[in-house]
Design a protein around this motif. Structure first.
Motif, mmCIF file in Angstrom:
data_model
loop_
_atom_site.group_PDB
_atom_site.id
_atom_site.type_symbol
_atom_site.label_atom_id
_atom_site.label_comp_id
_atom_site.label_asym_id
_atom_site.label_seq_id
_atom_site.Cartn_x
_atom_site.Cartn_y
_atom_site.Cartn_z
ATOM 1 N N LYS A 253 0.830 -1.201 0.000
ATOM 2 C CA LYS A 253 0.000 0.000 0.000
ATOM 3 C C LYS A 253 0.869 1.257 0.000
ATOM 4 N N VAL A 254 1.957 1.223 0.762
ATOM 5 C CA VAL A 254 2.859 2.364 0.829
ATOM 6 C C VAL A 254 3.533 2.593 -0.521
ATOM 7 N N VAL A 255 3.955 1.517 -1.177
ATOM 8 C CA VAL A 255 4.545 1.636 -2.517
ATOM 9 C C VAL A 255 3.557 2.307 -3.468
ATOM 10 N N ASN A 256 2.301 1.891 -3.415
ATOM 11 C CA ASN A 256 1.280 2.478 -4.291
ATOM 12 C C ASN A 256 1.084 3.961 -4.008
ATOM 13 N N ILE A 257 1.121 4.341 -2.744
ATOM 14 C CA ILE A 257 0.957 5.749 -2.377
ATOM 15 C C ILE A 257 2.097 6.586 -2.942
#
Length: 451
Positions: free
Chosen positions: A19-23
């Motif tokens: 999720k952090v990578v996507n953000i």
């Protein structure tokens, strides 16, 4: 350009890390990433920082280390394998964990600081590799290389102001820089950690140093709420608040930010936005130096903080100037701090956090005060809570104190202290701790009646 910080819950496992990578991929302005150590993956789990504290204590007490090192290594390996980080790349992290006891430390306080800091340090090293594997141009930036120099207090450091200029030299970088939160290096090159909210502090420091337009703090809540959702059902979200409001509420128990964590952002006048890693499209809460006040809602938030006590002192013809000086000298002698000292004509009460006092120290303190002050009466009352009502819209408004006290009276809440600051954006009440939740609910109903 933005600085983004992700807390331990946002980086607890591979699914959260994705999720952090996507953000980060969603906004190319997010060029400085500050990370915490992996947090709890589920109820009853152990944070990596707590595992590292156990590791440090095992080293100090010369206990076997294989079990604790394997637990720590497995937390990072789980994430590394999910993102296909090669064994060669992961061995850098594994070796750093195993070799931690081999370094030279000035004393056990510095050892503990270094062990704790490696939760963030190794997570930043790993996350930079994860971003690279996801096709982003990212590199780990160690606080030493970034110029983040701190005072020589191993577990309670402060930033040295010259660090901001050194951090500014990285501002023009087009590479995504992944920086560990929570620690810096003293002038001797030793790791020293910040206190509570350490990664939040690092994020704000970096944001100020690189002159970011925005500091986004990703956590596990959609916004900051007008009251604790565990106390008030479905409280309204505060979408915009000021630094002053946030600091007042943080002091009184709001757990999103430790009150010190905002100071660098305040000094740099940088907008702070609290957002949810799990729901990044939600609006979140923006914190700025000023805001437009809705006159219909002068209060922004209500909070309570437990575990205070009050030392009540009464003496006929009390000389407040002399008494206050003697009291403060005695508190300083025992390394005690106080929060408030409301007074009457012949009495005063010293409000302080009660976890500072052991039973033995409490008895000793009372004896010292009796010898120094010769009071007519002195006793300690435990289990107070401080209740705070905060809002920029309270300035120059009449009737708000009456509304608050009426709401508390209807709940049969006895007020042991009332204080309104000179800024007029907050009211504080001392109450019995067992009335705290009912008091928060009563005040919320009074100031947000139709929501």
């Amino acid at each position: 350009m933005k600085v983004v910080k992700f807390g331990g819950s946002s980086l607890a496992n591979a699914a959260q890390v994705q999720k952090v990578v996507n953000i980060i991929k969603a906004d190319d302005q997010r060029r400085f990433v500050v990370v915490s150590a992996p947090g709890k993956r589920f109820a009853g789990d152990i944070k990596v920082t707590d595992l590292l504290i156990t590791y440090a204590n095992d080293v100090i007490k010369q206990r076997p280390l294989d079990d604790i090192t394997n637990q720590i290594i497995s937390r990072y390996r789980e994430i590394a394998q999910a993102f296909h980080i090669s064994d060669d790349d992961f061995n850098e992290i594994k070796a750093a964990i195993i070799k931690l006891p081999d370094h030279s430390y000035q004393d056990n306080d510095y050892l503990m600081a270094a062990f704790k800091a490696h939760g963030e340090k190794l997570n930043a090293v790993l996350f930079a590799k994860v971003l690279t594997s996801a096709g982003l141009n990212a590199k780990y930036l160690d606080p030493k290389d970034a110029g983040l120099v701190v005072t020589d207090r191993p577990n309670d450091a402060d930033i040295i102001p010259e660090s901001y200029d050194r951090l500014g030299e990285w501002a023009s970088s087009s590479i995504i820089r992944v920086i560990p939160g929570f620690f810096g290096y003293n002038l001797q090159g030793q790791i020293c950690t910040f206190s509570r909210g350490g990664s939040d502090i690092t994020g704000a420091i970096v944001a100020r140093g690189v002159h970011a337009t925005k500091y986004e703090n990703f956590t596990d809540v959609n916004a900051i709420y007008a009251a604790n959702p565990k106390v008030v059902e479905n409280p309204i979200a505060i979408h915009h608040m000021t630094f002053r409001e946030m600091r007042e509420l943080a002091y009184a128990g709001f757990s999103v930010f430790h009150d010190e964590a905002l100071i660098p952002a305040i000094q740099g006048d940088i907008e702070v936005v609290v957002k949810n890693t799990n729901h990044p499209s939600e609006r979140g809460t923006s914190i700025t130096s000023t805001k437009r006040v809705n006159p219909a809602y002068p209060v922004s938030g209500i909070a309570s903080s437990p575990d205070f006590c009050g030392i009540y002192i009464r003496k006929y013809m009390l000389d407040k100037k002399s008494y206050s000086q003697k009291i403060l000298n005695i508190l300083a002698q025992y390394g005690l701090s106080y929060e408030h000292m409301p007074s009457g004509i012949d009495d005063l009460t010293v409000i302080m956090k009660q976890d500072q006092l052991t039973p033995d120290l409490e008895d000793l303190l009372i004896r010292e005060l009796v010898i120094a002050l010769h009071p007519d009466e002195i006793h300690i009352t435990h289990d107070y809570a401080l209740l705070m009502v905060v809002g920029e819209g309270m300035l120059n408004r009449t009737g708000l104190m009456s509304k608050a006290t009426d709401a508390l009276a209807r709940q049969n809440v006895k007020l042991v202290m009332v204080n309104q600051g000179a800024s007029e954006i907050s009211m504080m009440f001392g109450i019995q701790q067992d009335k705290a939740d009912a008091s928060v609910q009563a005040l919320y109903d009074a100031f947000f009646p139709d929501l």
